[in-house]
Structure formats: structure tokens, C-alpha cells
Design a protein around this motif. Sequence first.
Motif, PDB file in Angstrom:
ATOM      1  N   THR A 182       0.753  -1.281  -0.056  1.00 48.33           N
ATOM      2  CA  THR A 182      -0.007  -0.093   0.068  1.00 48.33           C
ATOM      3  C   THR A 182       0.916   1.215  -0.109  1.00 48.33           C
ATOM      4  O   THR A 182       1.946   1.244   0.288  1.00 48.33           O
ATOM      5  CB  THR A 182      -0.847   0.032   1.271  1.00 48.33           C
ATOM      6  N   PHE A 183       0.177   2.381  -0.260  1.00 45.85           N
ATOM      7  CA  PHE A 183       1.233   3.514  -0.413  1.00 45.85           C
ATOM      8  C   PHE A 183       1.476   4.074   1.167  1.00 45.85           C
ATOM      9  O   PHE A 183       2.503   4.416   1.533  1.00 45.85           O
ATOM     10  CB  PHE A 183       0.265   4.859  -0.943  1.00 45.85           C
ATOM     11  N   ALA A 184       0.626   3.933   2.042  1.00 45.38           N
ATOM     12  CA  ALA A 184       1.103   3.948   3.566  1.00 45.38           C
ATOM     13  C   ALA A 184       2.049   3.104   4.083  1.00 45.38           C
ATOM     14  O   ALA A 184       3.059   3.712   4.698  1.00 45.38           O
ATOM     15  CB  ALA A 184      -0.201   3.643   4.421  1.00 45.38           C
ATOM     16  N   ALA A 185       1.849   2.004   3.648  1.00 45.87           N
ATOM     17  CA  ALA A 185       3.184   0.928   4.285  1.00 45.87           C
ATOM     18  C   ALA A 185       4.393   1.438   3.539  1.00 45.87           C
ATOM     19  O   ALA A 185       5.824   1.553   4.119  1.00 45.87           O
ATOM     20  CB  ALA A 185       2.870  -0.499   3.638  1.00 45.87           C
ATOM     21  N   ASN A 186       4.522   1.774   2.406  1.00 43.49           N
ATOM     22  CA  ASN A 186       5.757   2.392   1.574  1.00 43.49           C
ATOM     23  C   ASN A 186       6.116   3.535   2.127  1.00 43.49           C
ATOM     24  O   ASN A 186       7.634   3.965   2.503  1.00 43.49           O
ATOM     25  CB  ASN A 186       5.593   2.347   0.054  1.00 43.49           C
ATOM     26  N   ALA A 187       5.247   4.575   2.312  1.00 45.42           N
ATOM     27  CA  ALA A 187       5.716   5.977   2.949  1.00 45.42           C
ATOM     28  C   ALA A 187       6.245   5.588   4.475  1.00 45.42           C
ATOM     29  O   ALA A 187       7.328   6.395   4.630  1.00 45.42           O
ATOM     30  CB  ALA A 187       4.366   6.620   3.154  1.00 45.42           C
ATOM     31  N   LEU A 188       5.790   4.640   5.097  1.00 44.55           N
ATOM     32  CA  LEU A 188       6.402   4.561   6.569  1.00 44.55           C
ATOM     33  C   LEU A 188       7.525   3.781   6.577  1.00 44.55           C
ATOM     34  O   LEU A 188       8.560   4.122   7.195  1.00 44.55           O
ATOM     35  CB  LEU A 188       5.266   3.421   7.303  1.00 44.55           C
ATOM     36  N   LYS A 190     -14.894   6.236 -19.249  1.00 41.21           N
ATOM     37  CA  LYS A 190     -14.145   5.037 -18.861  1.00 41.21           C
ATOM     38  C   LYS A 190     -12.711   5.339 -18.433  1.00 41.21           C
ATOM     39  O   LYS A 190     -12.073   4.543 -18.096  1.00 41.21           O
ATOM     40  CB  LYS A 190     -14.209   3.569 -19.509  1.00 41.21           C
ATOM     41  N   ARG A 191     -12.212   6.607 -18.692  1.00 38.03           N
ATOM     42  CA  ARG A 191     -10.815   6.953 -18.527  1.00 38.03           C
ATOM     43  C   ARG A 191     -10.516   7.650 -17.146  1.00 38.03           C
ATOM     44  O   ARG A 191      -9.613   8.404 -16.948  1.00 38.03           O
ATOM     45  CB  ARG A 191     -10.340   7.997 -19.704  1.00 38.03           C
ATOM     46  N   LYS A 192     -11.589   7.429 -16.274  1.00 41.79           N
ATOM     47  CA  LYS A 192     -11.404   8.110 -14.962  1.00 41.79           C
ATOM     48  C   LYS A 192     -10.233   7.641 -14.131  1.00 41.79           C
ATOM     49  O   LYS A 192     -10.115   6.479 -14.115  1.00 41.79           O
ATOM     50  CB  LYS A 192     -12.614   7.836 -14.000  1.00 41.79           C
ATOM     51  N   ALA A 193      -9.603   8.636 -13.239  1.00 39.70           N
ATOM     52  CA  ALA A 193      -8.234   8.000 -12.845  1.00 39.70           C
ATOM     53  C   ALA A 193      -8.363   8.952 -11.394  1.00 39.70           C
ATOM     54  O   ALA A 193      -8.894  10.018 -11.323  1.00 39.70           O
ATOM     55  CB  ALA A 193      -7.163   8.070 -13.654  1.00 39.70           C
ATOM     56  N   CYS A 194      -7.332   8.624 -10.582  1.00 47.01           N
ATOM     57  CA  CYS A 194      -7.245   9.212  -9.410  1.00 47.01           C
ATOM     58  C   CYS A 194      -5.741   9.131  -9.032  1.00 47.01           C
ATOM     59  O   CYS A 194      -5.174   8.269  -9.093  1.00 47.01           O
ATOM     60  CB  CYS A 194      -7.907   8.547  -8.083  1.00 47.01           C
ATOM     61  N   PHE A 195      -4.982  10.426  -8.582  1.00 45.34           N
ATOM     62  CA  PHE A 195      -3.815  10.552  -8.172  1.00 45.34           C
ATOM     63  C   PHE A 195      -4.105  10.294  -6.669  1.00 45.34           C
ATOM     64  O   PHE A 195      -4.794  10.979  -5.942  1.00 45.34           O
ATOM     65  CB  PHE A 195      -3.127  11.804  -8.248  1.00 45.34           C
ATOM     66  N   ARG A 196      -3.396   9.406  -5.978  1.00 49.21           N
ATOM     67  CA  ARG A 196      -3.297   9.174  -4.496  1.00 49.21           C
ATOM     68  C   ARG A 196      -2.032   9.436  -3.911  1.00 49.21           C
ATOM     69  O   ARG A 196      -0.884   8.951  -4.385  1.00 49.21           O
ATOM     70  CB  ARG A 196      -4.000   7.856  -4.164  1.00 49.21           C
ATOM     71  N   CYS A 197      -1.898  10.146  -2.795  1.00 44.65           N
ATOM     72  CA  CYS A 197      -0.656  10.288  -2.103  1.00 44.65           C
ATOM     73  C   CYS A 197      -0.928  10.111  -0.421  1.00 44.65           C
ATOM     74  O   CYS A 197      -1.912  10.768   0.064  1.00 44.65           O
ATOM     75  CB  CYS A 197      -0.206  11.780  -2.166  1.00 44.65           C
ATOM     76  N   VAL A 198       0.169   9.318   0.028  1.00 42.29           N
ATOM     77  CA  VAL A 198       0.123   9.268   1.367  1.00 42.29           C
ATOM     78  C   VAL A 198       1.399   9.689   1.964  1.00 42.29           C
ATOM     79  O   VAL A 198       2.500   9.297   1.566  1.00 42.29           O
ATOM     80  CB  VAL A 198      -0.119   7.440   1.967  1.00 42.29           C
ATOM     81  N   ILE A 199       1.358  10.550   2.995  1.00 34.11           N
ATOM     82  CA  ILE A 199       2.613  11.185   3.497  1.00 34.11           C
ATOM     83  C   ILE A 199       2.672  10.555   5.011  1.00 34.11           C
ATOM     84  O   ILE A 199       1.813  10.417   5.697  1.00 34.11           O
ATOM     85  CB  ILE A 199       2.447  12.786   3.499  1.00 34.11           C
ATOM     86  N   ALA A 200       3.877  10.214   5.113  1.00 37.13           N
ATOM     87  CA  ALA A 200       4.468   9.536   6.411  1.00 37.13           C
ATOM     88  C   ALA A 200       5.531  10.760   7.185  1.00 37.13           C
ATOM     89  O   ALA A 200       6.416  10.964   6.369  1.00 37.13           O
ATOM     90  CB  ALA A 200       4.798   8.281   6.712  1.00 37.13           C
ATOM     91  N   VAL A 201       5.201  10.962   8.361  1.00 32.13           N
ATOM     92  CA  VAL A 201       6.252  11.951   9.007  1.00 32.13           C
ATOM     93  C   VAL A 201       6.762  10.879  10.112  1.00 32.13           C
ATOM     94  O   VAL A 201       5.863  10.514  10.918  1.00 32.13           O
ATOM     95  CB  VAL A 201       5.579  13.341   9.543  1.00 32.13           C
ATOM     96  N   VAL A 202       7.998  10.721  10.397  1.00 32.62           N
ATOM     97  CA  VAL A 202       8.326  10.004  11.390  1.00 32.62           C
ATOM     98  C   VAL A 202       9.578  10.922  12.189  1.00 32.62           C
ATOM     99  O   VAL A 202      10.404  11.328  11.631  1.00 32.62           O
ATOM    100  CB  VAL A 202       8.887   8.697  10.987  1.00 32.62           C
TER     101      VAL A 202
END
Length: 196
Positions: A46-52, A114-126
Motif C-alpha cells: 500500500t502507499f501507507a506501508a511504503n511511505a512508512l 471510462k478513462r477516470k483516474a485518481c492520483f493518491r498520496c500518503v505522507i508519513a512523518v517519522v
Amino acid sequence: MRKIVLASRNEGKLREFKALLSPLGWEVIPLTSYPDLPEIEETGETFAANALIKARTVAFYTGEVALADDSGLEVDYLEGAPGVRSARFAGRQGDDAANIALLLKLMEGVPWEKRKACFRCVIAVVTPEGKEYLAEGTVEGYILEEPRGKGGFGYDPVFYLPEYGQTFAELPLEVKNQISHRARALAKIKEILRVY
């Protein structure tokens, strides 16, 4: 100014984060300032796992507050692909032209609706003390049949926003920085960075 290390070697991301964080009193330090840091493998699903993974590694090795994001393009027609593999969709990490070419090939003949798309971003601060914070932002659009615009990076030239009549690559940086998935995720994490 307080220091925050950006867990990325991507020049485009570095420019965006500097523009977004310097007004808050943070000096964004690029990962290239730490040449001995080991290569970080993004093994999360997932994006969250990679950000962490990235933020934890950088905070540990640098002893500074670390910020990492994982973001990508999710295309409805492709059942969410390229997703977490957005940067290496065509095989080689960060080959924007090849990634766009593959995406457009897979979308050949697909009707507009049918060309709908979404950019998703998860930010992690540690933090060096081990505190962890996560925030997510999204922006919806459509995939064009061919690239437009010279700005941005990644899939920006084919990601079209109907309300602006432009792709992310055509938008002025100051506009993109207000509406992007990254800006929306960062807006949620700004309060944490304000008081830390």
C-alpha cells in the motif's frame, strides 16, 4: 529553520515539498545530502506501508525528522493499476516516458467516460523519537489519449482535470501545489509540523 529530510531523490518532489513546507519554517533537506544512506526498498503493498518504510529508515539513519510520501496513479479501467507500482510500471524505476507509453497503450480505444483516474498520496512523518503520523490526499481526473504540457513529472502530462481544462503538466506550479494529491495530504499533516 527546522530541518526535515525528504525521503526521496526525485527532483520534482523536492521542488514541490520545498514550495509547500518552507512557509511553515521547515528547511527541506534532500536525500542526496546523505550519500551513505542505504537504498530503501519499497516492499509495501500500500502507499501507507511504503511511505512508512521510507520515513522510518531515513529518521533512523539521519537522526532528523523525516518525511516520505508514496503516491501514484490509480486508473479505474485498469482496476487501480498502476497503483503502488506507478514509478516502475513499465519496468525501470522512474522512466516517466516509458510509463506513460505503457499506460496509453493499455488505454487505447477506451471511451472518455471510462478513462477516470485518481492520483493518491500518503505522507508519513517519522520523528527520531519514533512518533509516526500519516495523511492521505487524492485528486480525480481523466487519462488523455496523448501527453500535453511541459511541467510536472510522472504521469502529469496525461492526467487531465476537467474543471481546469488542463493537465497537471500544463498547470502553473503554484496552482498544482494548491490542488494536488500531495498538497491535500500535506495540508492534513501541516498542523503536526507546525507544533512539532
